[in-house]
Design an enzyme around this catalytic site. Structure first.
Site, PDB file in Angstrom:
ATOM      1  N   CYS A 138       0.699  -0.915   0.054  1.00 28.60           N
ATOM      2  CA  CYS A 138       0.058   0.214   0.123  1.00 28.60           C
ATOM      3  C   CYS A 138       0.847   1.330   0.106  1.00 28.60           C
ATOM      4  O   CYS A 138       2.162   1.039   0.252  1.00 28.60           O
ATOM      5  CB  CYS A 138      -1.187   0.098   1.073  1.00 28.60           C
ATOM      6  SG  CYS A 138      -0.367   0.276   2.859  1.00 28.60           S
ATOM      7  N   THR A 139       0.065   2.226  -0.170  1.00 25.40           N
ATOM      8  CA  THR A 139       1.163   3.742  -0.248  1.00 25.40           C
ATOM      9  C   THR A 139       2.092   3.664   0.629  1.00 25.40           C
ATOM     10  O   THR A 139       3.343   3.931   0.488  1.00 25.40           O
ATOM     11  CB  THR A 139       0.308   5.001  -0.534  1.00 25.40           C
ATOM     12  OG1 THR A 139      -0.651   4.609  -1.435  1.00 25.40           O
ATOM     13  CG2 THR A 139       1.025   6.176  -0.616  1.00 25.40           C
TER      14      THR A 139
END
Length: 176
Positions: free
Chosen positions: A107-108
């Site tokens: 994820c980011t």
């Protein structure tokens, strides 16, 4: 030149979830030689943001299947939940599919959506809530979110149909 002499730079939030299953924030070019060593088959992206073009090019060039589940399962969130139930259910089903290994969950930040997914995996594995939240907080640090911890605590393991066969590292009795 010796390829093994080049410096390796893992993604900032890199970690090992289980054998041949990894976690990280969104990789950048400096991380690619490290990721090549993992011989990844699948990259599971949980954040709704589009992956960086250089990462998309890296996975394509290395024959890695890119599953952007975060985009597919994203809807405006109108509840207290930090992630949508569908993302967790589908993410766990992909994560437990040994045919997709070696696999990396991204994820980011490598903390929020990934942390919730890993926490829910640990619930499936019957880890104690104390250990699960310790692992979550060790990655999230000062960015730990109460809603994420509550989601993990309230997660119902019966929500996910376990695949057959289960991965070789699977243990339903917690950490050994």
């Amino acid at each position: 030149t010796n390829d093994f002499a080049a410096p390796l730079h893992p993604p900032h939030a890199f970690g090992i979830i289980e054998r041949r299953v990894y976690r990280a924030n969104m990789p950048v070019h400096a991380n690619f030689s490290f990721l090549q060593r993992l011989q990844l088959r699948t990259a599971l992206v949980l954040s709704p943001e589009k992956p960086l073009r250089e990462f998309e090019e890296f996975v394509a060039a290395n024959g890695i299947e890119l599953i952007h589940l975060g985009l597919e399962a994203w809807h405006p969130n109108t509840s207290w939940k930090p992630v949508r139930d569908e993302l967790v259910k589908e993410g766990l089903e992909i994560l437990l599919d040994e045919q997709r290994y070696p696999l990396i969950v991204i994820c980011t930040s490598g903390r929020q959506q990934t942390g919730v997914l890993v926490g829910c995996l640990r619930r499936l594995q019957n880890w104690s809530l104390t250990l699960i939240l310790h692992e979550y907080c060790s990655y999230a640090g000062e960015n730990a979110r109460l809603a994420a911890q509550q989601y993990i605590e309230q997660f119902d393991p019966d929500f996910v149909a376990l695949p057959t066969p289960l991965p070789d590292w699977w243990s339903p009795t917690g950490p050994s």
